[in-house]
Design a protein around this motif. Structure first.
Motif, short mmCIF file in Angstrom:
data_model
loop_
_atom_site.label_atom_id
_atom_site.label_comp_id
_atom_site.label_asym_id
_atom_site.label_seq_id
_atom_site.Cartn_x
_atom_site.Cartn_y
_atom_site.Cartn_z
N GLN A 189 -19.64 17.79 -21.99
CA GLN A 189 -19.39 19.39 -21.41
C GLN A 189 -20.24 20.52 -21.67
O GLN A 189 -21.02 21.28 -21.32
CB GLN A 189 -17.88 19.68 -21.23
CG GLN A 189 -17.51 20.70 -20.36
CD GLN A 189 -17.34 20.30 -18.82
OE1 GLN A 189 -18.13 20.32 -17.98
NE2 GLN A 189 -16.12 19.97 -18.75
N ARG A 216 -20.90 22.00 3.45
CA ARG A 216 -21.28 21.42 2.18
C ARG A 216 -21.82 22.72 1.14
O ARG A 216 -21.25 22.73 0.05
CB ARG A 216 -22.33 20.23 2.16
CG ARG A 216 -21.73 19.20 2.70
CD ARG A 216 -22.72 17.76 2.57
NE ARG A 216 -23.85 18.02 3.57
CZ ARG A 216 -23.41 17.44 4.68
NH1 ARG A 216 -22.66 16.47 5.04
NH2 ARG A 216 -24.32 17.45 5.80
N ALA A 217 -22.54 23.36 2.05
CA ALA A 217 -23.21 24.64 0.91
C ALA A 217 -22.13 25.65 0.55
O ALA A 217 -22.21 25.98 -0.53
CB ALA A 217 -24.17 25.50 1.94
N ALA A 234 -24.96 24.40 -13.72
CA ALA A 234 -24.81 25.31 -12.85
C ALA A 234 -26.26 25.65 -12.31
O ALA A 234 -26.32 25.90 -10.86
CB ALA A 234 -24.34 26.67 -13.40
N ALA A 284 -18.93 26.07 -7.23
CA ALA A 284 -19.18 25.58 -8.77
C ALA A 284 -20.21 26.56 -9.29
O ALA A 284 -21.36 26.16 -9.81
CB ALA A 284 -19.88 24.17 -8.20
N THR A 285 -19.61 27.62 -9.61
CA THR A 285 -20.51 28.70 -10.32
C THR A 285 -20.56 28.42 -11.65
O THR A 285 -21.48 28.75 -12.36
CB THR A 285 -19.87 30.15 -10.00
OG1 THR A 285 -18.37 29.90 -10.45
CG2 THR A 285 -20.05 30.41 -8.65
N GLN A 286 -19.57 27.83 -12.53
CA GLN A 286 -19.60 27.74 -13.91
C GLN A 286 -20.20 26.44 -14.52
O GLN A 286 -20.50 26.30 -15.41
CB GLN A 286 -18.39 27.70 -14.43
CG GLN A 286 -17.24 28.90 -13.95
CD GLN A 286 -15.81 28.50 -14.34
OE1 GLN A 286 -15.57 27.92 -15.41
NE2 GLN A 286 -14.86 29.12 -13.56
N GLY A 287 -20.44 25.71 -13.22
CA GLY A 287 -20.99 24.21 -13.83
C GLY A 287 -20.36 23.36 -14.40
O GLY A 287 -20.71 22.34 -15.21
N ARG A 288 -19.00 23.54 -14.51
CA ARG A 288 -18.32 22.62 -15.32
C ARG A 288 -17.85 21.51 -14.15
O ARG A 288 -17.83 21.49 -12.97
CB ARG A 288 -16.78 23.15 -15.44
CG ARG A 288 -16.79 24.41 -16.60
CD ARG A 288 -15.50 24.73 -16.87
NE ARG A 288 -14.92 23.83 -17.68
CZ ARG A 288 -14.91 23.59 -18.98
NH1 ARG A 288 -15.70 24.41 -19.83
NH2 ARG A 288 -14.05 22.73 -19.78
N ALA A 289 -17.82 20.17 -14.79
CA ALA A 289 -17.80 18.82 -14.02
C ALA A 289 -16.61 18.29 -14.53
O ALA A 289 -16.46 17.77 -15.40
CB ALA A 289 -19.04 18.11 -14.10
N TYR A 290 -15.58 18.15 -13.77
CA TYR A 290 -14.49 17.23 -14.02
C TYR A 290 -14.62 15.73 -13.54
O TYR A 290 -14.67 15.88 -12.25
CB TYR A 290 -13.15 18.07 -13.43
CG TYR A 290 -12.89 19.28 -14.11
CD1 TYR A 290 -13.52 20.48 -13.76
CD2 TYR A 290 -12.20 19.15 -15.22
CE1 TYR A 290 -13.04 21.75 -14.36
CE2 TYR A 290 -11.78 20.39 -15.88
CZ TYR A 290 -12.12 21.68 -15.37
OH TYR A 290 -12.17 22.81 -16.02
N LEU A 317 -20.03 24.05 -2.33
CA LEU A 317 -21.00 23.90 -3.65
C LEU A 317 -20.97 25.48 -4.21
O LEU A 317 -21.31 25.56 -5.52
CB LEU A 317 -22.25 23.39 -3.52
CG LEU A 317 -22.50 21.89 -3.25
CD1 LEU A 317 -23.87 21.49 -2.45
CD2 LEU A 317 -22.20 21.21 -4.16
N LEU A 320 -16.32 20.19 -9.04
CA LEU A 320 -17.06 20.92 -9.83
C LEU A 320 -16.76 22.30 -9.48
O LEU A 320 -16.43 22.68 -8.50
CB LEU A 320 -18.73 20.67 -8.99
CG LEU A 320 -19.34 19.35 -9.11
CD1 LEU A 320 -20.54 19.35 -8.38
CD2 LEU A 320 -19.59 19.06 -10.54
N ASP A 353 -23.01 23.20 -19.27
CA ASP A 353 -22.44 24.11 -17.99
C ASP A 353 -23.31 24.98 -17.48
O ASP A 353 -23.54 24.97 -16.05
CB ASP A 353 -21.29 25.08 -18.44
CG ASP A 353 -20.05 24.31 -18.76
OD1 ASP A 353 -19.95 23.03 -18.39
OD2 ASP A 353 -18.96 24.99 -18.85
#
Lengths: 348, 348, 348, 348
Positions: free
Chosen positions: C24, D58-59, C59, D65-71, D62, D347, C55
C-alpha cells in the motif's frame, strides 16, 4: 424383505459388512441354453450371471491350479496410458513426500522435537483417475439403455443415479470372482501379431481357436478372447498409435450371443478397451435399437454378464495356457461402475 | 545386467509386459530364524520377502481351499470413510451420466442423429483419492527412514523420488500374492468386541490365540491379526467415533520381531489402519532411533515385509476360519505406494 | 522483526487478515535505469517490483479510466483448452446437481420432509486443474534456478518447498495490481494476424509499435505485448493446431532487459502461454547459464517482475486502446504459484 | 437472432472472444422501485441485474477512488479452510517441483544434456477444489428451484445441465463488476465483535447502520453487509469453531427485499459463507414455497441479483471506509457456478 433390502440400499447402508461372496451359495443354475441368463434373479438382484458361482464351482475352478503358477493379467496404468476417449485423463501425484513432510512440519509427531529423531517419513499419492482405465471389469451399472436410462434388471437413473457415483449395482456388488477361465487365442490361431482395425471376431473364429487349443467354453466359464492388442501396451500403454487400431477389434453380437446363449459364458473379456469391435455394423447396432456399443448393451444390460477389458493375455499365449482358475476382485469403492487398474490372476 | 535393470526402471520402462508373478520361481529360501528377511535379495531387489513365494508354495496354499468358499476381506470405501489423518480426503464423483451424456452432446456417436437411436449411454466416475485408504497393502516404498530418506534396500529419495509418485518399488512391483494365510483372533481369544485404545498386542497374546485356534504361523505364512476394529466399519467406515479407539491397537516391536524372526511371517496384516499400536512406547520408538511408526520402519524398510491394513476379518472370526489361502493383488497403478481399496480374498 | 516475519510465514500464519494491498504505502522507488529492479526490497521481501505501487500511482492509473469502459482480458478455460505441455490436464466436473441432490438425499434439509417443499437445490462443481492455465499471472515462486533451486530473493526449495504448494511467495503475496497499462500491438504494427512460430520480438519491434501508437512505457507501467495468438482462442482454446505456432512467439532477453532496465516496466505480459519466444537462441539461453526459459529466469527470479500470460488483447487492438488502468487480482489460494483462469481488466 | 444465440450456447460456442463486458452499453434501467429487477432482460438473458452497469455507471464508481487505496476483500483459501458442509473438501498439491523435475527427467529440455545447464525448474500446483469456497460470487446458475429445477430466467436443468458444469449462465457470463460499493457495518453499529448464531439482520439494523455511517444504498450499488465473521478467518479459515456461529447470521427475506425492491441494490454480499441467516424462520422458508435458503432463491433465481460471500470487510471497518468502487471479476472457468477464492477490491 425385498422392499427392506431396497430401502437399505437407498439409505446407502449396503449389505452386511462381513458377508463372504454375496453369491456364496446362491447358485441356482438359471442359465438356459438358447436364451442365456437375463433378468432371472429376482427384482432386487444386482449381481447377474455371477450369482451362478457356488462353493462347488469355485472349488472345481481352483482345482485347475495344480502347478501354482500365477499369471498377472493386469496392464499397468499411468498418466500416459491409452484410454477410451470418452474417459477423463488421469494423474497420479506425489502427495506426501519425505522432503515435503520434513519441510511442511504440519504434523507435530513428524518433527524431531515431536520424537521423530529417526526421521521416519512417508510417501503417499493422490489419484485423480477414471474408474474405466487399464484392466477393468465393467459393472452392471456401467451402461444404460433406452430413453428411460435403465440398466440391468430395470434399475433406472431417476431412482438410482446420484452425485457420488451410482447408488445401486456399483462394483462393491460384484462378488469375488473365482471361476474356470478359458483363453481363446484368436490372434494366435490366425497367426497374426494382432487383429486388424475394426475386425469382427466371428463364431467361426472362436470355434477354430477353441478347436486348435482343444478346450471348450462350458457353462460357468470366464471366456477371455485374445486379439493381441496387449502386446503393444509396454510399460504403461503410452504408444497410442500402435494400440489404437487393434483395440477396435473384438466380438460382435453373433459371437456374444453364441458365447452366452449356446455356451453359458459367465463373463466375457478380452485384451482391448471395449471387448467389442467398433464401430458396429448396422445390423449389430440395430439389434438393440441403434447403439454405438450393442455388445455392451446385450451383455451388461440385457444378460447381466460382466465384461473384462484390457486383460493382459500375452504370457498365457506364450505359455499356451488355455484353461486356468480365473481369480479377480474389483476395488471396493462405492459408486464406481467398473473395477479399474486391476490385476486379475490366472492360476494354473 | 543389474545396471541395465536399474536404467530401465529409471527410464520408466518397467518390466516386461507379460511377466507372470515377478517372483514366480525366485524362491531361494533366504529367511533365517533369528534374523528374519532383510536386504538379502541383491541390490536391485524391489520385492522383499515376497520373493520367497514359489510355484510350490502357491500350489500348497491353494490346496487349503478345498471347500471353495471365498471370503472378501475388503472394507468398502467412500467419501465418508475413516482414514488416517495424514491422508487426503477423497471424492468419488459421477463424471458421465446418462442424462449428462444426452444433454452435453459432446460426442457425436451418442446422439440419435449419430445413430444412437436406442439411447445407449453410460456412467463413469472420477476418483480423487489417496493411495492409502480402506483395505490396503503397503508397498516397500511407503515408508522412508533416516536423514537420507532411504527406503527398503537402500533406495533413496534423491534418486528414486518423483512428481508422479515414486520411481521405484511402487505397487506394480508387488507380485500377485498367493500364500498360506493364518488369522490370529486376538480379540476373540480375549473375549472382547475389540481391543482397547492403544493396546499393544504381545507375543503372549499371539501365542495364546494361536494355541486356542490350534494353528501356527509357519515360514511363508501371511499373518492377519484381528483386533475387532472392522466390526465398526459398517457400510463405509463412517462411524469415526467408534473406529478411532480400537484402530490404535496393534502389535509392537516385540510381536513384529517374533512374527518375522522366529516365525518367518511373509507378510503381516490386521483390521486397523496401521497394524501397530500407537503411539509407541519409548522403547519401541527408540528401537529404530526415534519414530512414530517403528513397526512400519522395521517391517517395510528393514525387513522388506509388506503390511496389510484394514482387512475385514469379521466373517472369518464368525466362521472360526483360521487357516486359508490368502490371495491378493494390488491395483496396477505406477507410482503408488500402497494397494488401496482392495478386496483380498481368503479362500477356504 | 524480520526474523519474526519469517517464522510466522514458516508457521503458515501469513500476514494479518485484514491487510490492504501489502505494498500500500511501500513505494520507495527503488528502480534504477540501467539495472532495473532486482533483490532490492530486503531479505524478507516476497513482492518484488510490485512494491513500487503506491496510493499515488494507483490513483494516477485510475484517472486513465475516464470513459468507464471495462475490457475483460481473460480467456475462458475448459477441459479442452490449450496449455503448455508440462502442465496437467484439467476437468471441471458437475459435483452437486439438482437431480443428484434430490436422488442422493444425503443432507436432510434438502428433502421435502426436511422442509424443502419448494425443491431448492443447487449446482456446484469440482475443479481439478493446474494453477497455470488460461489467463495467468506468474508469481515469483513459479520458476527456480540454479542447482540450489532458488527463486526470487534467494528463497530456496530446501527451506520453502512443501507438499501443499510453496510455503512462501505464493500468489497470496501478490498485491492487488492497479497500475498504468500499455498495450504494445506488435502484430498490428506488422500488419499480420499473428506472429510466426518462434518469432523473437525485438526492441526495434517494440519501439516501432509504441511510436505508431504514440504512447510510451514509463516506469511503473504494466506492458502487455500483442502477438495475435489470442484471436485463435475462440470459446475455449480448443483449436490447438492454430494456437500452437504463434504461441511460441514472444520477447527475448534483449526486449525483456530493455523493458525492465531502460523503461521500468512494473510487470510484463502478452497473449501467449509463456511471454517469451521458444525455443531460445543459444545466446539467450546462455545469458542465464543455460535455460529453456531465460526470460522467465530473468524476470521472475532475478528482477522480481511478475509475468502476465494469455491475456486477451484482441478487443483492445480492435478499439485501438493502448493506454489504460490495468486492474488485476489473483485467486487467494495458498501454495499456488500463479493466478490462473483470471480475468484482469483494462479500464478506460 | 435469439434462437441463434441459444443454439450457439448449446453448442458450447459461447460469446465472441474479444467482447468487453457483455453489458457494456446495455444499461437500460429496468429496475423498478417496489418490484426490483426480475426476469426483465429478455428470454436469452444470462446476466441479470448486472446488465444495469453502463460506461457511465462504471466511470462514476471509479471516481470514488480518489485516494488510490486498494482494499483486498479476499480471504485466503487452503485445505483447512472453513466451508459450507455441502461442498467438497479441497487439496492444493505440489504437482511439479524443482527436485521432482530434476529427478523425473520426463521432459528432455529440463535436463543438462538438453541444454538446461543453468538448472531452470519450476513449481506448479494441482488444485482439487470446489467452485464454492472462500471469497465467492454466486452465479445465477448456482441455485435451482421448483420441481422443474429451473434457475434464473426459466433456464431448466433438463435443457442446460451437463457433466462438465452447467451449460448456460456459468461464471463466464458474469461481466467484470465495476460499481459503487457500500459497506454496511451492522456488527460495528451494534458494538459487537460479530453477530450471534443465526441472527437475522433486519431492515432496521441496516437503516441504523447506514444512518450512523451517513451513506445510503442507491440504485446500482453493491451492498456489502458486515457481520464480523471474517475477523475469525485468520490466515486460512482453519478455526472452524469460532467461524461457525457468526457464519450463520445474515439477512432474511425482509432485508433482502428492502435492499432490492426499495433500494435497487445491484448485488448483495457479506462476510459469511451464505449471506442469509440460517436456518430460516418458517415465514421466510415459506416465502418461496419451503426452502432452506430462501434468500438465495429470491436473489439468484427470482431477481437475478448476484450474491457475494466471505468478503473480508475487516479493514474497511477498521478504516471506516463505507463507500468505494467495488471492482471484481470471477475466474473464467466454463461450467462453474461461482467465482471462487476470489479477491474483489474496494478502491477508495
Amino acid at each position: 424383505m425385498k422392499v427392506l433390502t431396497r430401502l437399505l440400499l437407498a439409505a446407502g447402508l449396503g449389505l452386511s459388512i462381513a458377508a463372504p461372496a454375496a453369491a456364496q451359495d446362491a447358485g441356482t443354475k438359471r442359465w438356459k441354453q438358447g436364451t442365456g441368463w437375463g433378468w432371472v434373479w429376482g427384482p432386487e438382484d444386482q449381481v447377474g450371471a455371477l450369482n451362478e458361482m457356488t462353493d462347488a464351482s469355485r472349488a472345481a475352478a481352483l482345482r485347475l491350479a495344480t502347478q501354482g503358477r500365477a499369471y498377472d493379467l493386469g496392464l499397468p496404468y499411468d498418466r500416459n496410458s491409452y484410454r477410451w476417449p470418452g474417459h477423463s485423463p488421469g494423474e497420479i501425484i506425489s502427495f506426501r513426500t519425505p522432503e515435503g513432510v520434513a519441510r511442511q512440519r504440519d504434523l507435530p509427531f513428524t518433527t524431531p522435537e515431536g520424537g521423530n529423531t529417526g526421521h521416519t517419513r512417508w510417501h503417499s499419492s493422490v489419484l485423480f483417475m477414471s474408474d474405466n482405465v487399464a484392466t477393468q471389469i465393467d459393472g452392471l451399472a456401467h451402461i444404460t439403455h433406452g430413453a428411460d436410462n435403465h440398466w440391468y434388471n430395470g434399475f433406472k437413473e431417476e431412482q438410482w443415479g446420484g452425485n457420488f457415483g451410482v447408488r445401486a449395482m456399483d462394483v462393491t456388488t460384484i462378488p469375488p470372482i473365482v471361476a474356470r477361465g478359458v483363453m481363446i487365442d484368436v490372434a494366435g490361431q490366425k497367426g497374426v501379431e494382432a487383429l486388424p482395425k475394426g475386425y469382427e471376431i466371428t463364431v467361426a473364429d472362436l470355434e477354430a481357436a477353441l478347436r486348435a487349443q482343444n478346450v471348450d467354453v462350458t457353462p460357468g466359464t470366464v471366456a477371455l478372447i485374445r486379439t493381441g492388442t496387449a502386446r503393444y501396451w509396454g510399460a504403461n500403454g503410452s504408444d497410442h498409435a500402435r494400440i489404437a487400431d487393434p483395440d477396435t477389434s473384438g466380438i460382435g453380437m453373433a459371437a456374444a450371443r453364441w458365447l452366452v446363449e449356446q455356451k453359458g459364458a459367465l463373463m466375457i473379456g478380452s485384451d482391448t478397451s471395449g471387448l467389442e469391435y467398433v464401430p458396429p455394423k448396422p445390423e449389430d447396432s440395430q439389434a438393440v435399437g441403434g447403439s454405438f456399443n450393442p455388445v455392451h448393451v446385450y451383455l451388461l444390460v440385457n444378460q447381466g454378464v460382466h465384461i473384462g477389458e484390457f486383460h493382459n493375455l500375452e504370457r498365457l499365449a506364450a505359455d499356451r495356457v488355455y484353461e486356468f482358475a480365473y481369480v479377480a476382485t474389483t476395488n471396493a469403492i462405492r459408486g464406481t461402475v467398473a473395477g479399474t487398474a486391476l490385476r486379475p490372476m490366472a492360476l494354473r
